[in-house]
Design an enzyme around this catalytic site. Sequence first.
Site, mmCIF file in Angstrom:
data_model
loop_
_atom_site.group_PDB
_atom_site.id
_atom_site.type_symbol
_atom_site.label_atom_id
_atom_site.label_comp_id
_atom_site.label_asym_id
_atom_site.label_seq_id
_atom_site.Cartn_x
_atom_site.Cartn_y
_atom_site.Cartn_z
ATOM 1 N N SER A 158 0.842 -1.195 0.000
ATOM 2 C CA SER A 158 0.000 0.000 0.000
ATOM 3 C C SER A 158 0.875 1.242 0.000
ATOM 4 C CB SER A 158 -0.888 0.017 1.245
ATOM 5 O OG SER A 158 -1.515 1.272 1.416
ATOM 6 N N TYR A 184 0.248 0.091 10.569
ATOM 7 C CA TYR A 184 -0.115 -0.341 9.222
ATOM 8 C C TYR A 184 1.007 -0.006 8.246
ATOM 9 C CZ TYR A 184 -2.731 -0.657 4.826
ATOM 10 O OH TYR A 184 -3.150 -0.985 3.550
#
Length: 309
Positions: A158, A184
């Site tokens: 990501s 994350y």
Amino acid sequence: MGTITTGFGFTSTAAEVAKGIDLAGRRAVVTGASSGLGAETARVLAGTGASVMLDVRDMAAGERVAKDITDATGNRNVQVAHLDLADPQSVTAFTTAWQGPLHVLVNNAGVMASPERYTEQGWEWQFATNHLGHFALATGLHDALAADGNARVVVVSSTGHQQSPIVWDDVNFAFRPYDPWLAYGQSKTANVLFAVEATRRWADDNITANALMPGAIYTNLQRHNGGRGSGRVPAELIKTVEQGAATSVLLATSPLLDGIGGRYFVDCNETEVVDRRTGTLHGVARYAVDADNARRLWDLSEGLLAQAV
């Protein structure tokens, strides 16, 4: 070889990317395939004729998706297996049971910005799920990937990786206040570094690994954030699930990627290396493709998993 560019882009769908591709006789595993990008990736791979294994935590949901895929594609070689990436024993059970060669491994499953949580080993939940579980899965399937040659590992990362490098002295937030987005980001950096080092280590086995940013797509991944991720992505940059799966399918199937690994792709094309956060969904941070960081992470991951045995 120079930067990989294709004829596909932001609006391309997974089906368009796979058009004309024949993977009959090839075997693929897709993690997190009970919904969202994983289900669409599995559907399109099945449409190419590949035998596809859906790795899921929710077997009932996985079975429903498998039936839908078979009904849509006519491919009856679609199976479902239980896999909990946060549980090393579950990963070991899957890799031990696998028999025969494996040609495509899509590390798609993940969690995003989850509340503070740790595994029984003390690993931060996102790092454990997004990176360590997939690391154990890929290394456990190494011999299967090497069996026929020219296997590919596709790693869904990501742009969130630009939120944080690997914080080597505090991977598990033992000293830092927990921040779900930093956690994350660290896990997504780990995803890219895995692709870099796997390609280097497994070059003699003709195994390549590439990482990607699928785009901003509303799926179950956003369940901890009201279904809208960070909430900072403009509406015009939101993709459909069919578009979001395109880059994964490209990396899994395109002849342009034969022998190519250790790269990072956005919108079906390799993206540039950057030294500052771009404010866009493009760009891969230099620390995420650094060879020394990749080797260090591999050693760290092996050590953590060894302690879990």
